[in-house]
Design a protein around this motif. Structure first.
Motif, PDB file in Angstrom:
ATOM      1  N   ARG A 128       0.821  -1.204   0.000  1.00  0.00           N
ATOM      2  CA  ARG A 128       0.000   0.000   0.000  1.00  0.00           C
ATOM      3  C   ARG A 128       0.865   1.269   0.000  1.00  0.00           C
ATOM      4  N   THR A 129       0.213   2.372  -0.308  1.00  0.00           N
ATOM      5  CA  THR A 129       0.900   3.661  -0.391  1.00  0.00           C
ATOM      6  C   THR A 129       0.730   4.431   0.914  1.00  0.00           C
ATOM      7  N   MET A 130       1.808   5.059   1.346  1.00  0.00           N
ATOM      8  CA  MET A 130       1.762   5.908   2.542  1.00  0.00           C
ATOM      9  C   MET A 130       2.279   7.299   2.197  1.00  0.00           C
ATOM     10  N   LEU A 131       1.586   8.302   2.705  1.00  0.00           N
ATOM     11  CA  LEU A 131       1.922   9.704   2.481  1.00  0.00           C
ATOM     12  C   LEU A 131       2.107  10.397   3.826  1.00  0.00           C
ATOM     13  N   PRO A 132       2.698  11.589   3.828  1.00  0.00           N
ATOM     14  CA  PRO A 132       2.676  12.363   5.074  1.00  0.00           C
ATOM     15  C   PRO A 132       1.226  12.655   5.472  1.00  0.00           C
ATOM     16  N   LEU A 177       7.696  14.762  12.825  1.00  0.00           N
ATOM     17  CA  LEU A 177       6.693  13.973  13.535  1.00  0.00           C
ATOM     18  C   LEU A 177       6.231  12.797  12.682  1.00  0.00           C
ATOM     19  N   ALA A 178       5.948  11.701  13.364  1.00  0.00           N
ATOM     20  CA  ALA A 178       5.541  10.470  12.681  1.00  0.00           C
ATOM     21  C   ALA A 178       4.029  10.478  12.454  1.00  0.00           C
ATOM     22  N   ASP A 179       3.596  11.368  11.568  1.00  0.00           N
ATOM     23  CA  ASP A 179       2.190  11.486  11.176  1.00  0.00           C
ATOM     24  C   ASP A 179       2.074  11.030   9.728  1.00  0.00           C
ATOM     25  N   PHE A 180       1.286   9.975   9.505  1.00  0.00           N
ATOM     26  CA  PHE A 180       1.203   9.375   8.172  1.00  0.00           C
ATOM     27  C   PHE A 180      -0.243   9.027   7.833  1.00  0.00           C
ATOM     28  N   VAL A 181      -0.503   8.899   6.542  1.00  0.00           N
ATOM     29  CA  VAL A 181      -1.786   8.390   6.075  1.00  0.00           C
ATOM     30  C   VAL A 181      -1.513   7.264   5.083  1.00  0.00           C
ATOM     31  N   VAL A 182      -2.168   6.117   5.297  1.00  0.00           N
ATOM     32  CA  VAL A 182      -2.051   4.955   4.418  1.00  0.00           C
ATOM     33  C   VAL A 182      -3.334   4.854   3.606  1.00  0.00           C
ATOM     34  N   VAL A 183      -3.195   4.732   2.273  1.00  0.00           N
ATOM     35  CA  VAL A 183      -4.370   4.693   1.403  1.00  0.00           C
ATOM     36  C   VAL A 183      -4.411   3.385   0.631  1.00  0.00           C
ATOM     37  N   ASP A 184      -5.585   3.105   0.065  1.00  0.00           N
ATOM     38  CA  ASP A 184      -5.804   1.775  -0.517  1.00  0.00           C
ATOM     39  C   ASP A 184      -5.335   1.648  -1.955  1.00  0.00           C
ATOM     40  N   ALA A 185      -4.821   2.715  -2.544  1.00  0.00           N
ATOM     41  CA  ALA A 185      -4.259   2.646  -3.899  1.00  0.00           C
ATOM     42  C   ALA A 185      -3.273   3.794  -4.042  1.00  0.00           C
ATOM     43  N   ASP A 186      -2.504   3.755  -5.102  1.00  0.00           N
ATOM     44  CA  ASP A 186      -1.444   4.740  -5.304  1.00  0.00           C
ATOM     45  C   ASP A 186      -1.968   5.915  -6.114  1.00  0.00           C
TER      46      ASP A 186
END
Length: 582
Positions: free
Chosen positions: A82-86, A542-551
């Motif tokens: 999966r893709t992770m963004l700030p 800071l370890a703040d991330f968002v994981v999404v279901d597609a790129d």
């Protein structure tokens, strides 16, 4: 959906949490968390995409190669591709106002409702549960059709009605006008101001635009302190955290900020908040902090304990905001009269108006600026934007500051292409390092008629970026588009340029997906003096991330708005996850 505030994700989840078991590298303190096997879009200056990140405490300690940070106690999140963004940053929100709207108004937006008749039918459903004389307050959105005044009067002779296109514009019925004394004798706002009334044939006020009227204090039930706290928590949780937003640059009132402080003390504040303070000519529940009509409004804010740059990583003191004009098509201050197809109602030779004359604006800006505050000003029209730049330049000249990051809210939503003035205004923006704070989500409102307005560039993001500007992304909703707090909604508009009517608006101003992501990450961080702590995935932040279901970088652009947030991580801990993951 449910919010999780603990480790342990369940064996059925596609994103699993496991214990590491690796031998600790000599001389390296192991990480508390390692996230791996994903496409991690760092949004750093090199636009790196890596596969792993390591976190110790609340901060990132490694990006890319994290093998030596895995120890016996390290927890691991396997992204499984999966893709992770700030974590996303919303640069312009109104949480307290949203809480008021969600609790106390009827949703009358068209679409999904069909027309004015459907609005009346929705209001009648609500009226059936109210006593005679109770207010009916409908929350609509910009540019939508409303019932006629005659239809409202016929449908609701016993109920006062207030229908809102936005916080700026209200359609009222006869009963409401009667209660407030808004007959033909009620005076018009001063000439040249941003305020305006539109009246019936007999002179009674029917539409109120950015004008002060005696709204009854009891027309909306007042929150108790516990109710407000729960309402604010729910907005931050449901409309922001669950949509991947980890920092909200907010403009709410002091009771809302007090509620947020209590939530933080209880460990229940869903997201980080930057507290900005709106000083306005009109007082709006949940939104305005102080009136510009009282002496020393900035001093009153400081006397409550808020000072520039103060606060914590979770509740930070931000900027002072002023409002200099109204909205496009009716009350924004422009040089060229508003075009006939640009708004729901029109009058000829209308150049809008301003809230403050130049001297008064200079004084207000200067007082905040000399005290060390960042200043941001609502200015939709080109004439008001030039006045704001004059005020900013006057303050800079008198009290020089190396890094002021002054902002114009809504700059270039509707950029008048005036050969005598436009290029000079853009040059001043760049030279003065003024940040355009844009809400491209509002492109959604434009129909084919609006988009046909001549000599106007609508949300010209590509143009501004080409000139070196970094537009900050926000949504600015107080009920008009609460669904748009999902940053992927705005990202989709910036990339696809499509409106709810199917109109493709000036496709040549579309920007790459990566730039649209920057608007809600690093560029929003810069606009709020936050880039040292957030906005990109880099060591020390800071370890703040968002994981999404597609790129979002590779899927068809038409699918970007439908992306789902699988997980939001804050301070290296899972703050939200979807209950069902595929």
């Amino acid at each position: 959906m449910r919010t999780e505030r603990m480790w342990g994700m369940g064996a059925a989840l596609a994103l699993v949490l496991v214990l590491s078991g690796k031998v600790e590298a000599k001389g390296v303190i192991p990480a508390d968390l390692v996230i791996l096997n994903g496409k991690i879009v760092t949004v750093d200056s090199r636009s790196r995409v890596v596969r792993a990140v390591a976190v110790r405490g609340s901060r990132i300690v490694a990006v890319g190669d994290v093998r030596r940070y895995r120890g016996r106690g390290t927890r691991v999140i396997d992204l499984k591709g999966r893709t992770m963004l700030p974590g996303f940053i919303d640069a312009h929100s109104h949480v307290g106002g949203m809480a008021e709207v969600e609790a106390h108004t009827v949703d009358i937006q068209v679409p999904p409702l069909k027309d004015g008749a459907a609005v009346i039918a929705r209001l009648k459903e609500k009226a059936a549960h109210l006593p005679p004389g109770a207010w009916l307050i409908g929350n609509g959105t910009y540019n939508q059709p409303m019932p006629t005044r005659q239809a409202l009067d016929a449908a609701f002779p016993e109920h006062p009605v207030d229908l809102r296109w936005s916080a700026h514009d209200h359609l009222i019925n006869h009963k409401a006008a009667q209660i407030m004394g808004l007959d033909r004798s009620f005076p018009d706002p001063p000439a040249g101001s941003a305020a305006r009334f539109e009246r019936t044939a007999d002179g009674e006020i029917a539409i109120i635009r950015d004008a002060e009227v005696p709204w009854p204090k009891d027309m909306i039930p007042a929150f108790t302190a516990p109710e407000r706290k729960e309402a604010v928590r729910a907005i931050l949780d449901d409309f922001y955290l669950k949509r991947g937003v980890t920092m909200v640059s907010d403009m709410s009132d002091i009771p809302s900020y007090t509620a947020m402080a209590e939530l933080r003390a209880e460990g229940r504040l869903p997201t980080r908040v930057r507290m900005n303070f709106l000083i306005g000519p009109l007082m709006h529940a949940g939104i305005t902090v102080a009136s510009s009509k009282v002496p020393d409004p900035v001093g009153r804010i400081e006397a409550m304990g808020y000072t520039p740059g103060g606060g914590t990583e979770w509740l930070k003191v931000g900027a002072i905001k002023f409002i200099q004009d109204g909205v496009w098509g009716t009350t924004s201050a422009v040089y060229r009269p508003h075009w006939k197809g640009s708004a729901t109602t029109w009058k000829p030779d209308n150049v809008g108006g301003v809230t403050y004359g130049q001297d008064e604006l200079n004084t207000l800006v200067g007082d905040a600026y000399r005290r060390g505050w960042q200043v941001q000003i609502h200015a939709n029209g080109d004439r008001s934007q030039d006045m704001v730049l004059d005020a900013y330049e006057a303050a800079q000249a008198r009290w020089p500051r190396a890094d002021a990051r002054l902002r114009i809210e809504h700059f270039a939503h509707f950029l008048s292409l005036d050969p005598q003035r436009t290029e000079r205004r853009l040059q001043r923006m760049v030279a003065d390092h003024v940040i355009p704070s844009m809400q491209v989500a509002f492109l959604w409102r434009l129909d084919a008629t609006n988009a046909a307005e001549p000599d106007v560039a609508f949300f010209p993001l590509k143009m501004l970026i080409a000139k070196g500007m970094h537009p900050a992304g926000g949504v600015d909703t107080i009920g008009t588009q609460n669904f748009a707090t999902n940053p992927f909604f705005s990202i989709a508009r910036a990339v696809n340029r499509d409106s709810k009517y199917g109109t493709i608006v000036q496709p040549g101003e579309a920007i790459p997906v990566m730039d649209a992501i920057r608007m809600f990450t690093i560029w929003s961080a810069e606009a709020n003096f936050l880039e040292k702590d957030m906005g990109s995935i880099e060591v020390g932040k800071l370890a703040d991330f968002v994981v999404v279901d597609a790129d979002p970088l590779t899927i068809p652009k038409a699918r970007i708005g439908a992306l789902n947030v699988d997980m939001t991580i804050m301070d290296g801990k899972i703050a939200y996850q979807r209950s069902r993951l595929r």
